[in-house]
Write a protein that holds these residues in place. Structure first.
Motif, PDB file in Angstrom:
ATOM      1  N   GLU A  43      -3.725 -16.407   2.312  1.00  0.00           N
ATOM      2  CA  GLU A  43      -3.667 -14.982   2.017  1.00  0.00           C
ATOM      3  C   GLU A  43      -2.299 -14.369   2.302  1.00  0.00           C
ATOM      4  O   GLU A  43      -2.078 -13.189   2.031  1.00  0.00           O
ATOM      5  N   ARG A  44      -1.379 -15.150   2.870  1.00  0.00           N
ATOM      6  CA  ARG A  44      -0.040 -14.648   3.144  1.00  0.00           C
ATOM      7  C   ARG A  44       0.944 -15.808   3.196  1.00  0.00           C
ATOM      8  O   ARG A  44       0.550 -16.974   3.313  1.00  0.00           O
ATOM      9  N   TYR A  45       2.207 -15.458   3.106  1.00  0.00           N
ATOM     10  CA  TYR A  45       3.248 -16.473   3.184  1.00  0.00           C
ATOM     11  C   TYR A  45       4.460 -15.870   3.864  1.00  0.00           C
ATOM     12  O   TYR A  45       4.552 -14.642   4.064  1.00  0.00           O
ATOM     13  N   ALA A  46       5.404 -16.717   4.230  1.00  0.00           N
ATOM     14  CA  ALA A  46       6.614 -16.273   4.915  1.00  0.00           C
ATOM     15  C   ALA A  46       7.828 -16.917   4.258  1.00  0.00           C
ATOM     16  O   ALA A  46       7.753 -18.045   3.751  1.00  0.00           O
ATOM     17  N   VAL A  47       8.943 -16.180   4.249  1.00  0.00           N
ATOM     18  CA  VAL A  47      10.203 -16.717   3.759  1.00  0.00           C
ATOM     19  C   VAL A  47      11.307 -16.309   4.721  1.00  0.00           C
ATOM     20  O   VAL A  47      11.192 -15.310   5.436  1.00  0.00           O
ATOM     21  N   LEU A  57      13.302 -12.862   8.738  1.00  0.00           N
ATOM     22  CA  LEU A  57      12.016 -13.508   8.504  1.00  0.00           C
ATOM     23  C   LEU A  57      11.109 -12.465   7.864  1.00  0.00           C
ATOM     24  O   LEU A  57      10.919 -11.373   8.409  1.00  0.00           O
ATOM     25  N   ILE A  58      10.555 -12.794   6.700  1.00  0.00           N
ATOM     26  CA  ILE A  58       9.728 -11.861   5.951  1.00  0.00           C
ATOM     27  C   ILE A  58       8.348 -12.480   5.783  1.00  0.00           C
ATOM     28  O   ILE A  58       8.226 -13.616   5.299  1.00  0.00           O
ATOM     29  N   VAL A  59       7.302 -11.758   6.158  1.00  0.00           N
ATOM     30  CA  VAL A  59       5.927 -12.195   5.960  1.00  0.00           C
ATOM     31  C   VAL A  59       5.280 -11.240   4.964  1.00  0.00           C
ATOM     32  O   VAL A  59       5.354 -10.009   5.122  1.00  0.00           O
ATOM     33  N   LEU A  60       4.663 -11.798   3.933  1.00  0.00           N
ATOM     34  CA  LEU A  60       4.065 -11.000   2.866  1.00  0.00           C
ATOM     35  C   LEU A  60       2.645 -11.459   2.584  1.00  0.00           C
ATOM     36  O   LEU A  60       2.279 -12.608   2.874  1.00  0.00           O
ATOM     37  N   THR A  61       1.853 -10.573   1.988  1.00  0.00           N
ATOM     38  CA  THR A  61       0.530 -10.955   1.527  1.00  0.00           C
ATOM     39  C   THR A  61       0.662 -11.740   0.232  1.00  0.00           C
ATOM     40  O   THR A  61       1.745 -11.799  -0.376  1.00  0.00           O
ATOM     41  N   LEU A  67       4.378  -7.525   5.140  1.00  0.00           N
ATOM     42  CA  LEU A  67       3.678  -7.284   6.406  1.00  0.00           C
ATOM     43  C   LEU A  67       4.660  -7.187   7.569  1.00  0.00           C
ATOM     44  O   LEU A  67       4.402  -6.486   8.540  1.00  0.00           O
ATOM     45  N   LEU A  68       5.753  -7.912   7.462  1.00  0.00           N
ATOM     46  CA  LEU A  68       6.716  -7.962   8.558  1.00  0.00           C
ATOM     47  C   LEU A  68       8.081  -8.336   8.006  1.00  0.00           C
ATOM     48  O   LEU A  68       8.210  -9.260   7.195  1.00  0.00           O
ATOM     49  N   VAL A  69       9.107  -7.628   8.423  1.00  0.00           N
ATOM     50  CA  VAL A  69      10.498  -8.008   8.179  1.00  0.00           C
ATOM     51  C   VAL A  69      11.207  -7.896   9.516  1.00  0.00           C
ATOM     52  O   VAL A  69      11.323  -6.803  10.076  1.00  0.00           O
ATOM     53  N   THR A  70      11.619  -9.027  10.057  1.00  0.00           N
ATOM     54  CA  THR A  70      12.269  -9.016  11.364  1.00  0.00           C
ATOM     55  C   THR A  70      13.596  -9.766  11.286  1.00  0.00           C
ATOM     56  O   THR A  70      13.704 -10.808  10.641  1.00  0.00           O
ATOM     57  N   ASP A 116       4.771 -12.981  16.375  1.00  0.00           N
ATOM     58  CA  ASP A 116       3.440 -12.390  16.242  1.00  0.00           C
ATOM     59  C   ASP A 116       3.497 -11.350  15.126  1.00  0.00           C
ATOM     60  O   ASP A 116       4.159 -10.315  15.254  1.00  0.00           O
ATOM     61  N   VAL A 117       2.823 -11.616  14.015  1.00  0.00           N
ATOM     62  CA  VAL A 117       2.901 -10.748  12.847  1.00  0.00           C
ATOM     63  C   VAL A 117       2.250  -9.396  13.119  1.00  0.00           C
ATOM     64  O   VAL A 117       2.775  -8.352  12.715  1.00  0.00           O
TER      65      VAL A 117
END
Length: 636
Positions: A43-47, A57-61, A67-70, A116-117
């Motif tokens: 349900e999500r991925y990271a790049v 680091l980007i986490v997306l649905t 969901l997160l850009v750090t 931790d997302v």
């Protein structure tokens, strides 16, 4: 914001035709997307995205909602992986200065960060433990009792020991269990007194399913099962590594110097290789329980195959959808309903895709070099030739876009390793040179991997011999076909490729108009003397070098010892933070060439490592290389 990483640029670039070669800055920058990973649920991925050398680091649905850009900053990223849907493990590398008590004055160390997302927080792995030398290896994650646990190895620092005076002591790590949410850790397996090193396999229940004990000096090894009972043992010349788990038992990699298959069941009465005849070179493991679920066939176009028919059918469909490109399996959801792959090849500078198996939809999630118009991606193909002694060889030819393959000026770009190989894929260095108007030839000489044990072993003792002859024979073959002009050739390379470049104008003659050597070994005598044989690991390294170099006197194989015989200008490029080949190797070569009155230049890359991990220094290398080869071997 997501467009900054080239995540939605592919269709736009397909319609663009560049009027001139893209600037070197496009190739010198680190890839816009460096790594990608998919969560267990799918349900999500990271790049990991890059903008001007600064990483995020980007986490997306699954539908690309962030969901997160750090920020990661300018750290060097080694890899990423999901521990569970809410936690990403981020691996970082850094060059660390060491004290006078160590064999080397600096080294590369790896650390792991748990992201931790939900909480948008970051926690270093084993931050609460007394360890030395960073986090070394990763043995997977498990889910039990409502918690996710990761398994990592590290050298434990004894109480009362001053870290400044610690000796590496053979680099013997312990196995730690780490609570992914809290970071709490405990040792679950020790390295063992009197044992050179241990490695482990952790099963889906978090239990140590296998232990490998090995002595790097003698070559003796032993495999133990979950009960601690020894199930296999051996010694040199056979080397062993734990590979995975299967219903038949513990799977090991074994190299006895013969045969092409890699995988065996430890302790089997008849150790028949697994997947014999398939060309399997590595295994694909389930990230949850380390069971073998597939294998990768090593060829000019590697392919991932799965043991489960449904997964194999899905992977075949994905490859068919990207006909003409190399398709690498990156990961999948636990259900295998969602798959992450990476594509590359002629017309594709490196793309990551989120594939929905049920619907057949493939969505782009990241591009390595989105700023390069598709029309300016140089065509790539395999070429073959026969060496002087009859050995069949092949390599990669990247041709300048829009030019016929006739009497082209050529840059020979041998790979490092030398136990490595080049594939017909987008290579940022080869592409940057090809768009200048050069054919770029990447020979897979004897000693390269991916062509079977026989060709790999044929490189032993041939560093300054037949390996160099293979490269020259390849150029001669291309010239014989009318593709390149042998009178307009330069040789460029890094690491072993840098050695080959220097050897090409000192140990060999009349072949090249110039040589560019990046982080090269130039003097084997001083390089080998760095292995001070203070512990088992250093002894093992020294033994490996003896196998590589053979019995010839080191001076006869060293370009620095033959500097006075150089017959072409030399450019040396080296990072001062190189922990693999010391900067002093280039300084020595520059000094020897200058003393002999030979044309030489040295470009220093302050703080850079062996792999050119920074955009600024990567670009500096490209600019210096292009200026040098254009001066001594003009493309037009």
């Amino acid at each position: 914001m997501i467009n900054r990483y080239g995540l939605a640029a592919l269709l736009l670039l397909a319609a663009v035709r560049a009027t001139a070669a893209p600037p070197l800055e496009v190739y010198g920058q680190l890839p816009g997307c460096q790594f990608a990973a998919i969560a267990p649920s799918g349900e999500r991925y990271a790049v990991v995205g890059n903008v001007d050398g600064v990483l995020d680091l980007i986490v997306l649905t699954a539908d690309a909602t962030p969901l997160l850009v750090t920020a990661i900053g300018n750290h060097k990223v080694a890899s990423i992986a999901f521990a569970d849907d809410d936690h990403v493990i981020l691996w970082l590398r850094s060059t660390v200065k060491l004290g006078a008590d160590f064999v080397q004055d600096q080294t590369e160390m790896t650390g792991a960060i748990i992201v931790d997302v939900k909480r948008r927080s970051m926690l270093p792995v084993l931050a609460q433990s007394r360890i030395f030398g960073g986090v070394q290896d990763f043995f997977g994650t498990v889910r039990k009792d409502g918690h996710s646990f990761g398994y990592f190895s590290a050298v434990t620092l004894a109480r009362g020991i001053d870290i400044a005076t610690v000796a590496w002591d053979g680099n013997r790590p312990d196995l730690y269990q780490v609570d992914i949410a809290s970071g709490a850790s405990r040792i679950v397996a020790r390295h063992g007194e009197g044992i050179a090193r241990r490695d482990w396999l952790v099963d889906g229940d978090g239990q140590v399913a296998a232990t490998l004990e090995k002595n790097e000096v003698s070559g003796r090894w032993s495999v133990r099962g979950a009960t601690g009972a020894e199930i296999a043992r051996g010694g040199a010349p056979v080397t062993v590594a734990l590979a995975g788990l299967s219903s038949a038992g513990i799977v090991t990699f074994r190299d006895d110097g013969g045969g092409d298959s890699c995988c065996f069941i430890a302790g089997a009465a008849a150790p028949e290789p697994l997947y014999a005849g398939t060309g399997a070179d590595q295994l694909v493991l389930d990230p949850r329980d380390r069971s073998v679920i597939g294998y990768v066939t090593e060829a000019d176009h590697p392919q991932t195959h799965f043991l489960d028919p449904r997964r194999e059918k899905a992977m075949r469909g994905i490859r068919k959808a990207f006909t003409g490109l190399d398709v690498a399996f990156v990961g999948a959801s636990d259900s295998f309903d969602q798959v992450m792959v990476q594509t590359t090849g002629s017309g594709d500078a490196g793309s990551w895709w989120f594939v929905d198996i049920k619907t057949g939809a493939a969505k782009p999630v990241g591009f390595a070099y989105a700023a390069i118009p598709l029309a300016d991606i140089a065509p790539v193909r395999m070429v073959s030739w026969t060496a002087a002694d009859g050995t069949k060889l092949s390599g990669v030819l990247t041709s300048p876009p829009g030019r016929a393959e006739r009497s082209l000026p050529v840059i020979v770009l041998p790979h490092g390793g030398p136990a490595a190989r080049d594939y017909p894929v987008f290579d940022w260095w080869a592409q940057a040179l090809a768009v200048q108007g050069y054919a770029v030839f990447q020979p897979n000489f004897r000693g390269s991997t991916g062509y079977g044990r026989a060709l790999l072993k044929a490189g032993e003792g041939e560093w300054g011999g037949k390996m160099l002859g293979d490269i020259a024979d390849g150029v001669k073959a291309l010239a014989g076909q009318g593709i390149v002009d042998p009178k307009r050739a330069c040789i460029v390379g890094a690491s072993y490729g840098g050695y080959a470049a220097l050897a090409g104008v000192t140990l060999q003659h009349g072949l090249y108009r110039c040589a560019v050597a990046v982080a090269p070994v130039s003097d084997l005598t001083s390089f080998i003397s760095l292995q001070k044989k203070e512990n088992e690991e250093q002894l093992a390294i020294a033994r490996e070098w003896k196998t590589k170099l053979g019995t010839a006197p080191l001076a006869t194989l060293s370009p620095a010892a033959h500097a006075a015989e150089a017959d072409a200008p030399v450019l040396l490029i080296h990072g001062t933070g190189d922990t693999v080949v010391p900067f002093a190797q280039s300084e020595m070569m520059r000094s020897r060439l200058a003393k002999a009155g030979k044309p030489v230049e040295l470009v220093t890359l302050p703080g850079e490592d062996h792999w050119l991990s920074k955009s600024a220094t990567r670009l500096a290398m490209l600019k210096a290389t292009v200026d040098f080869v254009r001066k001594h071997n003009p493309p037009d």
